[in-house]
Design a protein around this motif. Structure first.
Motif, PDB file in Angstrom:
ATOM      1  N   ILE A 158       9.739  78.167  50.599  1.00  0.00           N
ATOM      2  CA  ILE A 158       9.377  79.460  50.001  1.00  0.00           C
ATOM      3  C   ILE A 158       8.209  79.301  49.037  1.00  0.00           C
ATOM      4  O   ILE A 158       7.269  80.102  49.030  1.00  0.00           O
ATOM      5  CB  ILE A 158      10.572  80.095  49.280  1.00  0.00           C
ATOM      6  CG1 ILE A 158      11.660  80.443  50.290  1.00  0.00           C
ATOM      7  CG2 ILE A 158      10.163  81.371  48.552  1.00  0.00           C
ATOM      8  CD1 ILE A 158      12.963  80.757  49.650  1.00  0.00           C
ATOM      9  N   ILE A 159       8.258  78.237  48.233  1.00  0.00           N
ATOM     10  CA  ILE A 159       7.156  78.028  47.284  1.00  0.00           C
ATOM     11  C   ILE A 159       5.847  77.838  48.049  1.00  0.00           C
ATOM     12  O   ILE A 159       4.830  78.487  47.753  1.00  0.00           O
ATOM     13  CB  ILE A 159       7.437  76.806  46.387  1.00  0.00           C
ATOM     14  CG1 ILE A 159       8.555  77.131  45.395  1.00  0.00           C
ATOM     15  CG2 ILE A 159       6.186  76.413  45.623  1.00  0.00           C
ATOM     16  CD1 ILE A 159       8.898  76.006  44.478  1.00  0.00           C
ATOM     17  N   VAL A 160       5.861  76.969  49.058  1.00  0.00           N
ATOM     18  CA  VAL A 160       4.640  76.694  49.823  1.00  0.00           C
ATOM     19  C   VAL A 160       4.150  77.967  50.524  1.00  0.00           C
ATOM     20  O   VAL A 160       2.983  78.351  50.403  1.00  0.00           O
ATOM     21  CB  VAL A 160       4.906  75.584  50.864  1.00  0.00           C
ATOM     22  CG1 VAL A 160       3.727  75.443  51.804  1.00  0.00           C
ATOM     23  CG2 VAL A 160       5.176  74.267  50.171  1.00  0.00           C
ATOM     24  N   ALA A 161       5.063  78.648  51.221  1.00  0.00           N
ATOM     25  CA  ALA A 161       4.659  79.814  52.008  1.00  0.00           C
ATOM     26  C   ALA A 161       4.124  80.925  51.125  1.00  0.00           C
ATOM     27  O   ALA A 161       3.049  81.479  51.378  1.00  0.00           O
ATOM     28  CB  ALA A 161       5.845  80.305  52.832  1.00  0.00           C
ATOM     29  N   THR A 162       4.854  81.247  50.054  1.00  0.00           N
ATOM     30  CA  THR A 162       4.405  82.338  49.189  1.00  0.00           C
ATOM     31  C   THR A 162       3.092  81.984  48.510  1.00  0.00           C
ATOM     32  O   THR A 162       2.181  82.811  48.422  1.00  0.00           O
ATOM     33  CB  THR A 162       5.472  82.663  48.130  1.00  0.00           C
ATOM     34  OG1 THR A 162       6.746  82.670  48.747  1.00  0.00           O
ATOM     35  CG2 THR A 162       5.211  83.999  47.489  1.00  0.00           C
ATOM     36  N   GLY A 163       2.987  80.742  48.035  1.00  0.00           N
ATOM     37  CA  GLY A 163       1.760  80.318  47.378  1.00  0.00           C
ATOM     38  C   GLY A 163       0.557  80.464  48.293  1.00  0.00           C
ATOM     39  O   GLY A 163      -0.446  81.076  47.929  1.00  0.00           O
ATOM     40  N   LEU A 164       0.670  79.931  49.516  1.00  0.00           N
ATOM     41  CA  LEU A 164      -0.450  80.009  50.466  1.00  0.00           C
ATOM     42  C   LEU A 164      -0.753  81.453  50.837  1.00  0.00           C
ATOM     43  O   LEU A 164      -1.906  81.872  50.893  1.00  0.00           O
ATOM     44  CB  LEU A 164      -0.123  79.207  51.730  1.00  0.00           C
ATOM     45  CG  LEU A 164      -0.120  77.690  51.568  1.00  0.00           C
ATOM     46  CD1 LEU A 164       0.270  77.025  52.874  1.00  0.00           C
ATOM     47  CD2 LEU A 164      -1.486  77.200  51.116  1.00  0.00           C
ATOM     48  N   PHE A 165       0.317  82.216  51.085  1.00  0.00           N
ATOM     49  CA  PHE A 165       0.183  83.620  51.487  1.00  0.00           C
ATOM     50  C   PHE A 165      -0.636  84.402  50.459  1.00  0.00           C
ATOM     51  O   PHE A 165      -1.604  85.087  50.794  1.00  0.00           O
ATOM     52  CB  PHE A 165       1.589  84.218  51.614  1.00  0.00           C
ATOM     53  CG  PHE A 165       1.641  85.588  52.198  1.00  0.00           C
ATOM     54  CD1 PHE A 165       1.790  85.753  53.562  1.00  0.00           C
ATOM     55  CD2 PHE A 165       1.558  86.716  51.393  1.00  0.00           C
ATOM     56  CE1 PHE A 165       1.858  87.012  54.119  1.00  0.00           C
ATOM     57  CE2 PHE A 165       1.626  87.973  51.940  1.00  0.00           C
ATOM     58  CZ  PHE A 165       1.774  88.122  53.310  1.00  0.00           C
ATOM     59  N   VAL A 166      -0.270  84.243  49.183  1.00  0.00           N
ATOM     60  CA  VAL A 166      -0.954  85.021  48.146  1.00  0.00           C
ATOM     61  C   VAL A 166      -2.370  84.493  47.925  1.00  0.00           C
ATOM     62  O   VAL A 166      -3.326  85.257  47.819  1.00  0.00           O
ATOM     63  CB  VAL A 166      -0.150  84.995  46.839  1.00  0.00           C
ATOM     64  CG1 VAL A 166      -0.873  85.750  45.751  1.00  0.00           C
ATOM     65  CG2 VAL A 166       1.217  85.585  47.058  1.00  0.00           C
TER      66      VAL A 166
END
Lengths: 235, 129
Positions: free
Chosen positions: B104-112
Motif C-alpha cells: 500500500i505504501i509503495v502503490a499509493t506513493g507512486l500513484f500520487v
C-alpha cells in the motif's frame, strides 16, 4: 462500587510510556533507543498483556472500569471530522489525484488483505477482522463490529500495521524515489493511519502531516463504504 | 483548569449529539453503516457550512485526537480472550501486516507522485492550447 483497576492501569501505562519516551532518565544504549522508537501504545499494550498474564487478572475485572475509556473512542471518531474541515482548501486544490488515490488505496488494502489471508487458510472470522486493518482504529473497530469480526483482533492489527508502516514507511518511499510531500503524506496516512501521521510529525514536515491526517480520515470513510460490499461479494 | 474542563465538556456534548443524530438516522433507515462514521461526515459538513462554530469544538477535538491511541489499550487487554485463535493464525496475521502495508505504501506513493506530475503536464498542455 466499580473496581477502578482497569481505568487506572490503562491511563497509567499509556501516560507512563509517553513520559518515558520524552524523558532522558535512562541511559540510551542502542537496544533501549530502538524500544523507545516504538509508539507508546505498542509499549503500553504489550506491558498490559504481560501484567494481565502474570498476575492472572481476569479480562472482565479489567474491563469493568476500562470500558469507560473505550467509550471515548466514539466521540474521538467524530472528532476526526475536524482536520478535514481545517484543511479543506488542500483537499480542493489537489482534488483529482487525492480522491482517486483514496479509493485506490482503500481497495488495494481490502483486496490484498483478503487474498493473502485466504492464501494462508485463515478462518473466516479472522479474515473479516483483518479487512479494515489499514484504517484508523476507531473506524476499523466499527467496521469490524458491523461485519461480524472480532474488534479486539482488529484493534491489535491496526496498531501493528501502524507501527510497521511508521517505522519503515519513509525508508520504503525513499528507496522507490517518491519525494513530494503530498505523496509521502498520503501514502503514510493511507497505509499506517494515526501512527504513521505521528511519524510525519516527528519528521517535522507540516505538509506531510496535513495530507496524512486527511488521508487517514477519508480512507477510513471510503473503506467503511467499500468493506460491506466486498464481504457481500465474497459471500 | 476549570475553564478547560467546561470547554472540553461543551465540545464532548456536541460530538455526542452528532453520534446520537447519526445513530437515529441509521436505525430509522435500517442502514448497515457504522453510526460514528456517519457522525464524522455530518460533523465535518456542519463545520464547513458553519452550523457548528470552530471555537466550541476545537479544544475537545485536539485533545481527543492527540490521545486517541490511549482509548485502544482496553482492546489490547481483550486479546487475552482470543489467545487460542491467535496462536493458530499467527502466520497469516504477520504476513498480511508485512506484505499489504509495504504494497500500500509503495502503490499509493507512486500513484500520487506520478499522478500529480501527469496532471501538471496535462494542465500545462491545456493552457498551451
Amino acid at each position: 462500587m466499580i473496581n477502578p483497576l482497569g481505568f487506572l492501569l490503562t491511563i497509567g501505562l499509556y501516560k507512563g510510556a509517553e513520559a518515558l519516551k520524552k524523558s532522558q532518565i535512562i541511559k540510551r544504549t542502542f537496544v533501549i533507543k530502538s524500544i523507545f522508537a516504538l509508539p507508546p501504545i505498542f509499549i503500553a499494550g504489550t506491558v498490559l498483556l504481560i501484567l494481565m498474564k502474570s498476575f492472572n487478572i481476569d479480562f472482565n475485572t479489567y474491563n469493568e472500569s476500562a470500558k469507560y475509556i473505550t467509550f471515548l473512542l466514539t466521540p474521538a471518531t467524530i472528532a476526526l471530522g475536524y482536520p478535514v474541515f481545517k484543511y479543506k482548501d488542500l483537499l480542493v486544490k489537489h482534488k483529482r489525484v487525492i480522491y482517486s488515490a483514496f479509493i485506490f488505496a482503500a481497495m488495494t488494502a481490502i483486496c490484498l488483505t483478503y487474498i493473502i489471508a485466504k492464501f494462508c487458510h485463515s478462518e473466516y472470522k479472522i479474515i473479516i477482522s483483518m479487512l479494515p486493518k489499514s484504517v484508523t482504529a476507531p473506524i476499523a473497530v466499527e467496521i469490524s463490529k458491523e461485519l461480524g469480526g472480532i474488534p479486539e483482533l482488529t484493534a491489535c492489527m491496526v496498531v501493528l500495521t501502524g507501527v510497521f508502516g511508521a517505522m519503515f514507511g519513509h525508508k520504503i518511499l525513499e528507496i522507490i524515489r517518491v519525494k513530494s510531500d503530498v505523496a509521502i503524506g498520503l501514502a503514510m496516512g493511507a497505509a499506517s493511519h494515526v501512527i504513521g501521521t505521528a511519524r510525519c510529525v516527528e519528521k517535522g514536515r507540516p505538509k506531510q502531516v496535513v495530507m496524512a491526517s486527511v488521508a487517514l480520515v477519508i480512507v477510513g470513510v471510503v473503506s467503511a463504504v467499500l468493506a460491506p460490499f466486498f464481504v457481500w461479494i465474497i459471500k | 483548569m476549570f475553564k478547560n474542563f467546561i470547554n472540553f465538556c461543551i465540545g464532548l456534548i456536541i460530538l455526542l449529539f452528532f453520534y446520537f443524530i447519526s445513530f437515529v438516522i441509521c436505525k430509522l433507515t435500517h442502514l448497515n453503516f457504522p453510526p460514528s462514521i456517519l457522525g464524522l461526515v455530518l460533523f465535518a459538513m456542519a463545520l464547513i457550512t458553519g452550523i457548528v462554530k470552530e471555537k466550541y469544538v476545537q479544544f475537545t477535538c485536539e485533545i481527543l485526537i492527540k490521545n486517541m491511541a490511549m482509548f485502544l489499550i482496553p482492546f489490547w487487554g481483550g486479546l487475552i480472550v482470543y489467545e487460542k485463535l491467535l496462536e493458530k493464525n499467527w502466520l497469516s496475521v504477520l504476513l498480511v501486516i508485512l506484505i499489504t502495508t509495504t504494497i500500500i505504501i509503495v502503490a499509493t506513493g507512486l500513484f500520487v507522485e506520478y499522478g500529480t506530475k501527469f496532471l501538471r503536464l496535462h494542465n500545462m498542455r491545456e493552457q498551451d492550447d
